[in-house]
Scaffold this active site. Structure first.
Site, PDB file in Angstrom:
ATOM      1  N   SER A   1      34.333  11.132 -14.591  1.00  0.00           N
ATOM      2  CA  SER A   1      33.045  10.338 -14.871  1.00  0.00           C
ATOM      3  C   SER A   1      31.915  11.352 -15.044  1.00  0.00           C
ATOM      4  CB  SER A   1      32.700   9.502 -13.757  1.00  0.00           C
ATOM      5  OG  SER A   1      31.865   8.331 -14.094  1.00  0.00           O
TER       6      SER A   1
ATOM      7  N   HIS B   1      37.352   2.111 -13.577  1.00  0.00           N
ATOM      8  CA  HIS B   1      36.899   3.657 -13.673  1.00  0.00           C
ATOM      9  C   HIS B   1      37.264   4.093 -12.317  1.00  0.00           C
ATOM     10  CE1 HIS B   1      33.687   6.091 -15.009  1.00  0.00           C
ATOM     11  NE2 HIS B   1      33.162   6.295 -13.886  1.00  0.00           N
TER      12      HIS B   1
HETATM   13  C1  GCU Z   1      27.119   5.854 -14.097  1.00  0.00           C
HETATM   14  C2  GCU Z   1      27.058   6.578 -15.627  1.00  0.00           C
HETATM   15  C3  GCU Z   1      28.076   7.106 -15.946  1.00  0.00           C
HETATM   16  C4  GCU Z   1      29.030   8.088 -15.376  1.00  0.00           C
HETATM   17  C5  GCU Z   1      29.130   7.478 -14.021  1.00  0.00           C
HETATM   18  C6  GCU Z   1      29.730   8.252 -12.985  1.00  0.00           C
HETATM   19  O1  GCU Z   1      27.834   4.783 -14.288  1.00  0.00           O
HETATM   20  O2  GCU Z   1      26.283   5.626 -16.357  1.00  0.00           O
HETATM   21  O3  GCU Z   1      27.958   7.798 -17.448  1.00  0.00           O
HETATM   22  O4  GCU Z   1      30.035   8.627 -16.053  1.00  0.00           O
HETATM   23  O5  GCU Z   1      27.792   6.882 -13.432  1.00  0.00           O
HETATM   24  O6  GCU Z   1      29.600   9.616 -12.885  1.00  0.00           O
HETATM   25  O7  GCU Z   1      30.093   7.845 -11.913  1.00  0.00           O
END
Ligand code: GCU
Length: 368
Positions: free
Chosen positions: A204, A349
């Site tokens: 992420s 995710h």
């Molecule tokens: C949020 C953000 C993402 C990111 C994520 C994370 O959802 O909007 O861009 O990848 O956090 O790092 O967990």
């Protein structure tokens, strides 16, 4: 929206050779990505760093496992942060991952008492003959959800006067990537790691960081982004329904230089896009992962960056990503034929043991 050409210089000249790419186009691309997205690092963080490290704990058979453990304080340019590394108990230096561990994960695990970690299967990694250095991002810059405004960490240290910040100054992702490079400095002096085979990995926000670390530090032989999405592997101009936008991400986080926020709802004006970030890895290895239920990260647009980056690899006579057309993409299938590996895991995710298995399969196959 037309996508900026990878192999055409800003001045409109075609890029036909490795020499053209390395002399003209790649530096231009790095400059665009720095200027408009990740920010430029101050000289203080780039020169005369003289990285040193102090091993504050070293153990064999750590916590009853066949693991060599080091707890390390790394100091670069006078700034100190923590990292923990884990290696198999072999005589030869091993290929090693640098894992950018963000705070949500960091808070869940206590490596002083257990090696259990859902997101980083340390014992599987060790059993396959790899090492791993885990870098908690909090040591570089706190991952505060409500914008810490650069009052802490490396920013406070290298540039204490925040009133001097410019619109193209480095920001959080760049700071974490800087930390990953300093961990690699330590690995180059560590007898257990084969520093010629070092990979940077993150999930992420950590995945965005891993790509920027691989682009800015060509010592990384492999850069792995897991569910990196917007400002990571996701092509802005390929974003699908439900995907994150520049407006949303720059409103919520201080991860990027201020210039990036000017492109909120104006993505078509960005002079660069994320296929350039993936292409900046050429001719080294890259890996992109998506999760099937992660519309926020726009898996199709992550794949599109991988596909478009192939032209940079072709200059070296190499294949980039070997991916079928969108309609034929299958979840839970390893696309490992090219030098950009890819898989899409079924589900939300996340980074899980399944992903690491794919990364290690790919690296086993491709490693020099
Ligand atoms: C949020 C953000 C993402 C990111 C994520 C994370 O959802 O909007 O861009 O990848 O956090 O790092 O967990």
């Amino acid at each position: 929206m037309s996508i900026p050409e990878l192999l055409t210089t800003i001045g409109g000249a075609p890029v036909n050779s490795v020499e053209d790419w390395e002399t003209f186009r790649r530096p231009e691309i790095m400059d665009l990505l720095s200027e408009y997205i990740y920010g430029k690092r101050p000289a203080e963080a780039e020169i005369n760093l003289h990285t040193t490290w102090k091993i504050t704990d070293a153990k064999e058979n750590y916590l009853g496992h066949p693991v060599r453990y080091e707890k390390v304080l790394i100091t670069a340019g006078g700034y100190t942060f923590l990292c923990r590394s884990f290696f198999p108990m072999t005589d030869k230096p091993v290929p090693t991952f640098v894992y950018v561990m963000h705070e949500y994960q960091e808070k869940k695990y206590d490596f002083e008492t257990s090696l259990e970690c859902l997101n980083v299967p340390i014992l599987d990694i060790i059993s396959r003959g790899y090492g791993i250095a885990i870098m908690p991002t909090s040591g570089l810059y706190p991952d505060a959800e409500h914008k810490a405004n650069y009052k802490a960490g490396v920013f406070a240290y290298f540039q204490p006067d925040r009133s001097l910040r410019r619109d193209n100054d480095w920001a959080t992702i760049s700071a974490w990537a800087w930390g990953a490079s300093r961990v690699l400095d330590y690995l180059t002096g560590c007898p257990f790691a084969d520093e010629k085979n070092a990979a940077v990995v993150g999930h992420s926000r950590g995945g965005k960081t891993a790509l920027w670390a691989g682009a800015t530090d060509t010592r990384f032989a492999l850069s792995i982004s897991n569910a990196s999405g917007c400002s990571g592997a996701m092509l802005h101009r390929g974003r699908t329904e439900g995907g994150e936008t520049v407006k949303v991400i720059t409103n919520a986080f201080d991860w990027f230089c201020k210039n990036y926020s000017k492109y909120a709802d104006r993505e078509e004006m960005l002079p660069c896009d994320q296929h350039m970030l993936v292409a900046a890895m050429a001719p080294r290895l890259c890996y992109v992962e998506s999760c099937s239920a992660d519309a926020w990260a726009s898996p199709a647009a992550e794949r599109e960056s991988c596909r478009l980056a192939k032209d940079a690899y072709a200059l070296y006579g190499m294949t980039g990503a070997v991916l079928p057309d969108e309609a034929d993409i299958e979840a839970d299938k390893a696309y490992h034929d090219g030098n950009i590996g890819y898989h899409m895991k079924t589900g939300e995710h996340s980074i899980l043991a399944y992903d690491w298995t794919q990364y290690m399969d790919f690296w086993d196959k491709k490693r020099g």
